[in-house]
Design an enzyme around this catalytic site. Structure first.
Site, PDB file in Angstrom:
ATOM      1  N   ARG A   6      17.134  -1.997   1.983  1.00 43.81           N
ATOM      2  CA  ARG A   6      18.171  -1.787   0.984  1.00 43.81           C
ATOM      3  C   ARG A   6      19.499  -2.363   1.464  1.00 43.81           C
ATOM      4  NH1 ARG A   6      14.453   2.033   0.046  1.00 43.81           N
ATOM      5  NH2 ARG A   6      14.300   3.130  -1.969  1.00 43.81           N
ATOM      6  N   ASP A  40       8.005  -5.911   7.437  1.00 43.59           N
ATOM      7  CA  ASP A  40       8.652  -5.735   6.134  1.00 43.59           C
ATOM      8  C   ASP A  40      10.092  -6.242   6.137  1.00 43.59           C
ATOM      9  OD1 ASP A  40       6.326  -4.592   5.175  1.00 43.59           O
ATOM     10  OD2 ASP A  40       7.376  -2.942   4.177  1.00 43.59           O
ATOM     11  N   ASN A  62       3.280  -8.018   2.114  1.00 41.84           N
ATOM     12  CA  ASN A  62       2.952  -6.794   1.387  1.00 41.84           C
ATOM     13  C   ASN A  62       4.135  -5.838   1.418  1.00 41.84           C
ATOM     14  OD1 ASN A  62       1.332  -5.141  -0.157  1.00 41.84           O
ATOM     15  ND2 ASN A  62       0.130  -4.349   1.556  1.00 41.84           N
ATOM     16  N   GLY A 108       6.669  -4.052  -0.296  1.00 43.02           N
ATOM     17  CA  GLY A 108       7.121  -3.565  -1.596  1.00 43.02           C
ATOM     18  C   GLY A 108       8.619  -3.330  -1.635  1.00 43.02           C
ATOM     19  N   ARG A 128      -1.016  -4.582  -6.613  1.00 46.67           N
ATOM     20  CA  ARG A 128      -0.083  -3.463  -6.788  1.00 46.67           C
ATOM     21  C   ARG A 128       0.689  -3.656  -8.097  1.00 46.67           C
ATOM     22  NH1 ARG A 128       2.882  -2.652  -1.014  1.00 46.67           N
ATOM     23  NH2 ARG A 128       3.613  -0.747  -2.055  1.00 46.67           N
ATOM     24  N   SER A 137       6.188   4.207  -9.576  1.00 49.35           N
ATOM     25  CA  SER A 137       6.831   3.878  -8.298  1.00 49.35           C
ATOM     26  C   SER A 137       8.334   4.006  -8.437  1.00 49.35           C
ATOM     27  CB  SER A 137       6.475   2.460  -7.849  1.00 49.35           C
ATOM     28  OG  SER A 137       7.215   2.107  -6.688  1.00 49.35           O
ATOM     29  N   SER A 152       8.947  10.635  -6.237  1.00 45.51           N
ATOM     30  CA  SER A 152       9.654  10.169  -5.028  1.00 45.51           C
ATOM     31  C   SER A 152      11.162  10.137  -5.237  1.00 45.51           C
ATOM     32  CB  SER A 152       9.149   8.780  -4.624  1.00 45.51           C
ATOM     33  OG  SER A 152       7.751   8.761  -4.513  1.00 45.51           O
ATOM     34  N   ASP A 208       5.284   9.493   1.566  1.00 43.67           N
ATOM     35  CA  ASP A 208       4.768   8.774   2.733  1.00 43.67           C
ATOM     36  C   ASP A 208       4.417   9.727   3.869  1.00 43.67           C
ATOM     37  OD1 ASP A 208       4.872   6.282   1.558  1.00 43.67           O
ATOM     38  OD2 ASP A 208       6.877   5.828   2.291  1.00 43.67           O
ATOM     39  N   LYS A 223      -0.281   2.034  -3.100  1.00 45.24           N
ATOM     40  CA  LYS A 223       0.435   1.636  -1.890  1.00 45.24           C
ATOM     41  C   LYS A 223      -0.310   0.481  -1.210  1.00 45.24           C
ATOM     42  CE  LYS A 223       3.806   4.723  -1.951  1.00 45.24           C
ATOM     43  NZ  LYS A 223       5.240   4.396  -1.867  1.00 45.24           N
ATOM     44  N   GLU A 224      -0.161   0.367   0.107  1.00 45.01           N
ATOM     45  CA  GLU A 224      -0.778  -0.736   0.846  1.00 45.01           C
ATOM     46  C   GLU A 224      -2.291  -0.772   0.668  1.00 45.01           C
ATOM     47  OE1 GLU A 224       3.206  -0.336   2.806  1.00 45.01           O
ATOM     48  OE2 GLU A 224       1.828   0.902   1.666  1.00 45.01           O
ATOM     49  N   ARG A 229      -4.619   4.996  -0.879  1.00 45.58           N
ATOM     50  CA  ARG A 229      -4.554   5.892   0.268  1.00 45.58           C
ATOM     51  C   ARG A 229      -5.329   7.196   0.067  1.00 45.58           C
ATOM     52  NH1 ARG A 229       1.813   4.841   1.990  1.00 45.58           N
ATOM     53  NH2 ARG A 229       1.372   3.080   3.396  1.00 45.58           N
ATOM     54  N   HIS A 268      -0.485   0.362   7.747  1.00 36.93           N
ATOM     55  CA  HIS A 268       0.187   0.890   8.942  1.00 36.93           C
ATOM     56  C   HIS A 268       0.142   2.403   9.027  1.00 36.93           C
ATOM     57  CE1 HIS A 268       4.189   1.538   6.621  1.00 36.93           C
ATOM     58  NE2 HIS A 268       3.278   1.173   5.750  1.00 36.93           N
ATOM     59  N   ARG A 269       0.289   3.093   7.890  1.00 32.86           N
ATOM     60  CA  ARG A 269       0.326   4.556   7.932  1.00 32.86           C
ATOM     61  C   ARG A 269      -1.050   5.160   8.202  1.00 32.86           C
ATOM     62  NH1 ARG A 269       5.350   5.522   7.467  1.00 32.86           N
ATOM     63  NH2 ARG A 269       6.671   4.427   5.958  1.00 32.86           N
ATOM     64  N   LYS A 319       3.989  -3.582  10.528  1.00 34.18           N
ATOM     65  CA  LYS A 319       4.686  -3.534   9.242  1.00 34.18           C
ATOM     66  C   LYS A 319       5.973  -2.722   9.334  1.00 34.18           C
ATOM     67  CE  LYS A 319       3.972  -2.152   4.397  1.00 34.18           C
ATOM     68  NZ  LYS A 319       4.412  -3.391   3.748  1.00 34.18           N
TER      69      LYS A 319
END
Length: 433
Positions: A27, A49, A92, A94, A122, A168, A196, A319, A346-347, A350, A393-394, A418
């Protein structure tokens, strides 16, 4: 490295310095590029990212100089990018793709934006539909409703925009960051429940640091008074990543602790800071300072003392809620994580991926459109399970916590680049042999 074997650990204890927040980093980079003046960005996250965002901004003609390892100088373009035609590849990421689509569509120019195959799966139709309400020219180059996209110059017609809130939050964040470029008052109405919400709060907070004020009514109506322009704050510091903190805080709760994370604390603007509250509900002991959080398991009163299961609406921590899914393996009872429909876009999907991998460890799993229910195995975790990470990654970081109960193999551990390239090195520092 194709895989990483993690031996069983006897507990977790130590101090971890967190990397910068991915959400804040990308951001700030975009807002600094749009601002009048030069911005010194300190403690920027260095990851795949943020590299995608840095590369894209440089390709758009923004001058960015690396001052030191995590400090960058960004020469703002004053609301315009010098390069008016470019092909941008965003992997990837977002947090780079969605806001850049909004900014470029409103700013004007001829651009093509693409990513890895998963990015092209996505959905982005809700953002495109909102931009088309302004007469922006955005075309799908592949499947309808998904990237890649082509943007062409168009005469923007400012009017009240409506957008769905349940797919999203990045779509709304992208619009909010882009609309000041019109130079006029703009209004966004959110249809349905906004998911979110903390990530939208984070967007508004970063915009305010660059001089843009937004009023909101019940998180359903957002008004940007015009005209407003982005102005550099001069110097800005990226706080530590609260999502990344979740893995270490969970390790402290599961493995006894204490484990302290530094770089994020009680004054954080990130929604995932509330992951610590969820751990507290599970029975962990949590303490917080201005710039740190610490977790541990209270002194054992009985030999079978352990965490307890919870039933939680996770809309505010989408997340970090993934970390609760693996923490649930160490809790007594059945844990239910609700309102997590955003996991599916998401990636990877999930919910599906988490369910499949948790079952490999002997857990009983029930999954639905927007929830997952986890009951740990009756005795112990299945040892030497081979966990697939789906280039997410998560998934890799969440399942590393399994090593607090059983040896485990993590496939494709390098996917953590990522957001947290040295994650496994940091984890090894707190695991007790």
């Amino acid at each position: 490295m194709d895989w990483l074997n993690l031996p069983v650990a006897n507990g977790a204890r130590g101090i971890v310095q967190l990397p910068g927040s991915k959400s804040i980093s990308n951001r700030i980079l975009l807002l600094a590029a749009l601002a009048n003046g030069k911005t010194l960005v300190r403690d920027l996250l260095i990851s795949d990212d943020t590299t995608q965002m840095l590369n894209a901004l440089r390709a758009l003609g923004i001058t960015i100089n690396q001052i030191s390892k995590n400090d960058f100088s960004v020469e703002g373009g004053g609301g315009k990018f010098p390069v008016k035609q470019a092909d941008l590849f965003l992997g990837n990421a977002g947090t780079a793709f969605r806001p850049l689509v909004a900014v470029l569509a409103i700013m004007g120019g001829h651009y093509r934006l693409s990513g890895v195959p998963r990015m092209h799966e996505r959905p982005i139709a809700d953002l495109v539909n909102a931009l088309r309400q302004l007469n922006a020219s955005v075309t799908y180059l592949g499947n309808e409703g998904f990237p890649p996209l082509e943007i062409k110059p168009a005469e923007i017609q400012n009017k009240i925009i409506t957008i769905k809130g349940d797919v999203s939050s990045q779509f709304l964040s992208g619009l909010l960051m882009a609309l000041p470029l019109t130079g006029e008052t703009a209004t966004i109405i959110v249809n349905g429940t906004l998911i979110s919400k903390p990530y939208v709060e984070l967007t508004l907070a970063q915009m305010a640091r660059f001089g843009i004020q937004v009023t909101q009514e019940n998180w359903q109506r957002f008004t940007l008074p015009g005209p407003q322009t982005y102005k550099s704050p001069g110097e800005i510091i990226v706080e530590g990543d609260a999502s990344s903190a979740s893995y270490f805080l969970a390790a402290g709760a599961i493995g006894g602790g204490p484990v302290r994370v530094e770089g994020v604390g009680m004054e954080s603007l990130q929604g995932d800071i509330h992951f610590a509250d969820a751990l507290e509900k599970m029975g962990a002991h949590i303490t917080k300072g201005k710039n740190w959080i610490e977790s541990s398991l209270p002194a054992r009163n009985t030999s079978n003392h352990q965490l307890k299961a919870i039933d939680l609406d996770c809309n505010h921590i989408p997340d970090a809620a993934m970390t609760l899914a693996t923490t649930a393996l160490f809790a007594k009872g059945t844990t239910t994580l609700r309102n997590i429909a955003s996991w599916r876009v998401k990636e990877t999907d999930r919910i599906s991926a988490m369910a499949k991998e948790l079952r490999k460890l002997g857990a009983l799993i029930e999954e639905g459109k927007d929830f997952i229910r986890i009951t740990p195995p009756a005795t112990s975790l299945t040892p030497n399970a081979i966990i697939d990470t789906y280039d997410d990654h998560r998934m890799a970081m969440c399942f590393s916590l399994v090593s607090l109960g059983a040896p485990v193999r993590i496939n494709n551990p390098g996917c953590v680049v990522k957001t947290f390239p040295d994650y496994f090195e940091k984890l090894a520092m707190i695991m007790l042999s």
